[in-house]
Design a protein around this motif. Structure first.
Motif, PDB file in Angstrom:
ATOM      1  N   LEU A  71       0.956  -1.257   0.417  1.00 40.65           N
ATOM      2  CA  LEU A  71       0.125  -0.014  -0.056  1.00 40.65           C
ATOM      3  C   LEU A  71       0.266   1.527   0.207  1.00 40.65           C
ATOM      4  O   LEU A  71       0.523   2.622  -0.566  1.00 40.65           O
ATOM      5  CB  LEU A  71      -1.070  -0.240   0.719  1.00 40.65           C
ATOM      6  N   TYR A  75       1.255   3.393  -3.209  1.00 47.21           N
ATOM      7  CA  TYR A  75       0.902   5.348  -2.914  1.00 47.21           C
ATOM      8  C   TYR A  75       1.570   5.863  -3.840  1.00 47.21           C
ATOM      9  O   TYR A  75       1.427   6.979  -4.305  1.00 47.21           O
ATOM     10  CB  TYR A  75       0.490   6.041  -1.725  1.00 47.21           C
ATOM     11  N   ARG A  79       1.635   8.412  -7.452  1.00 45.94           N
ATOM     12  CA  ARG A  79       1.673   9.398  -7.516  1.00 45.94           C
ATOM     13  C   ARG A  79       3.040   9.750  -8.930  1.00 45.94           C
ATOM     14  O   ARG A  79       2.764  10.628  -9.274  1.00 45.94           O
ATOM     15  CB  ARG A  79       2.000  10.333  -6.803  1.00 45.94           C
ATOM     16  N   ARG A  85      -6.213   9.267  -7.488  1.00 44.53           N
ATOM     17  CA  ARG A  85      -5.800   8.872  -6.342  1.00 44.53           C
ATOM     18  C   ARG A  85      -6.678   7.023  -6.413  1.00 44.53           C
ATOM     19  O   ARG A  85      -6.199   6.103  -5.565  1.00 44.53           O
ATOM     20  CB  ARG A  85      -5.712  10.079  -5.236  1.00 44.53           C
ATOM     21  N   THR A  88      -4.570   3.992  -8.269  1.00 45.47           N
ATOM     22  CA  THR A  88      -3.748   4.018  -7.383  1.00 45.47           C
ATOM     23  C   THR A  88      -4.487   3.715  -6.183  1.00 45.47           C
ATOM     24  O   THR A  88      -3.779   1.529  -5.830  1.00 45.47           O
ATOM     25  CB  THR A  88      -2.893   5.771  -7.243  1.00 45.47           C
ATOM     26  N   HIS A  89      -5.003   3.523  -5.187  1.00 39.48           N
ATOM     27  CA  HIS A  89      -5.216   2.933  -4.378  1.00 39.48           C
ATOM     28  C   HIS A  89      -6.065   1.168  -4.783  1.00 39.48           C
ATOM     29  O   HIS A  89      -5.975   0.383  -3.991  1.00 39.48           O
ATOM     30  CB  HIS A  89      -6.065   3.809  -3.820  1.00 39.48           C
ATOM     31  N   SER A  92      -3.547  -0.373  -5.631  1.00 37.23           N
ATOM     32  CA  SER A  92      -2.445  -1.150  -4.325  1.00 37.23           C
ATOM     33  C   SER A  92      -3.907  -2.211  -3.965  1.00 37.23           C
ATOM     34  O   SER A  92      -3.025  -3.261  -3.150  1.00 37.23           O
ATOM     35  CB  SER A  92      -2.547  -0.187  -3.789  1.00 37.23           C
ATOM     36  N   THR A 196      -9.589   3.330   4.429  1.00 38.70           N
ATOM     37  CA  THR A 196     -10.279   4.093   3.436  1.00 38.70           C
ATOM     38  C   THR A 196     -10.682   4.711   3.676  1.00 38.70           C
ATOM     39  O   THR A 196     -10.425   5.865   2.794  1.00 38.70           O
ATOM     40  CB  THR A 196     -10.121   2.716   2.303  1.00 38.70           C
TER      41      THR A 196
END
Length: 290
Positions: A71, A75, A79, A85, A88-89, A92, A196
């Protein structure tokens, strides 16, 4: 059929998707998660609770370190690649916990858009397909023990379906270790979803709990402590493995050219980066320690 192994089923599904296409795409998409859950619950009839506890103890440190590490790395890598975001999250979480199931649980918490969900799901599904073929070959090439391979599968392969499929191809002991550790890992969906919601300041969202894991625990306890259930165990496990094989065929049939094109280069690069790091690091540690 007896010759239809999980890797072959996935390959046949992929072949169908890339040629004539899946004529029942909506139906198989609906059936796939349910069939996977029932198959995993059925595998519990082939497990021993004491052996599962031992495997769970062995995998807990690997699980915690790899989830948090993935995680954090995701992140910063997201980026660096200029991804949103949410994408990406999602990628991940899918890599860190349990692929599509984690993305399906975290997506509504993030209030992610459909296209963001599609990109994340497409990324992990493609890598899952690669892992199902590659991991058993690598495991044999490295002369990994059943225990080592089961742990590696559970940590480094995204979806439960591909973890169980790869472990099935390697051996029964690998299957027991991989299934137990992977399902314990899947329970992290709950704290990660809650984290989250807090991190992204989302209010009024519903946390999705993977209840089928408790069904797996129940069947495992029945197999261990109820002697009358022993004769049924092999039959139910055989049916569960057939269900898993069909599940992987459905997953392959869902990976159409449209799905693959929707992923995009940068999200796929993030997925590959995270996968390579977690696979390599966990392999090194397991080969040194286990």
């Amino acid at each position: 059929m007896p010759w239809a192994s999980p890797p072959l089923a996935l390959a046949l599904g992929l072949g169908l998707a890339q040629t004539v296409g899946n004529p029942f795409a909506a139906l198989t998409k609906k059936l796939t998660p349910k069939l996977l859950q029932y198959s995993v619950v059925g595998l519990g009839f082939g497990m021993n609770a004491f052996a599962a506890v031992q495997a769970g103890k062995e995998g807990i440190i690997f699980t915690v370190v790899s989830i948090l590490g993935t995680l954090v790395l995701g992140y910063f890598a997201g980026r660096g690649l200029g991804l949103t975001r949410n994408v990406t999250h999602l990628i991940s979480c899918g890599t860190a916990i349990c692929g599509g199931s984690a993305i399906a649980a975290v997506g509504p918490v993030l209030r992610a858009k459909d296209e963001e969900m599609s990109v994340a799901l497409g990324t992990v599904f493609v890598l899952n397909a690669l892992a199902l073929f590659a991991f058993p070959v690598l495991g044999h090439a490295l002369a990994m023990t059943q225990n080592q391979f089961g742990l590696w599968c559970a940590i480094a392969i995204h979806d439960t379906s591909s973890v169980v499929g790869a472990a099935t191809a390697y051996g029964d002991q690998a299957l027991q270790v991989a299934t137990t550790v992977k399902l314990a890992r899947a329970l992290w969906i709950i704290p990660v979803s809650i984290g989250t919601a807090l991190l992204f300041k989302q209010k009024g969202v519903k946390i999705k709990i993977p209840y089928f894991i408790f069904g797996f625990i129940a069947t495992m306890l029945i197999n261990t402590f109820v002697p009358a259930a022993k004769p049924l165990g092999p039959v139910l496990v055989a049916l569960a493995k057939i269900g898993l094989t069909v599940t992987l065929f459905f997953i392959g049939a869902g990976l159409s050219g449209t799905v693959l094109k929707a992923v995009g280069a940068r999200p796929f690069l993030l997925g590959v980066l995270l996968w390579v790091v977690i696979s390599s690091a966990s392999l090194y540690v397991i080969m040194q320690v286990v």
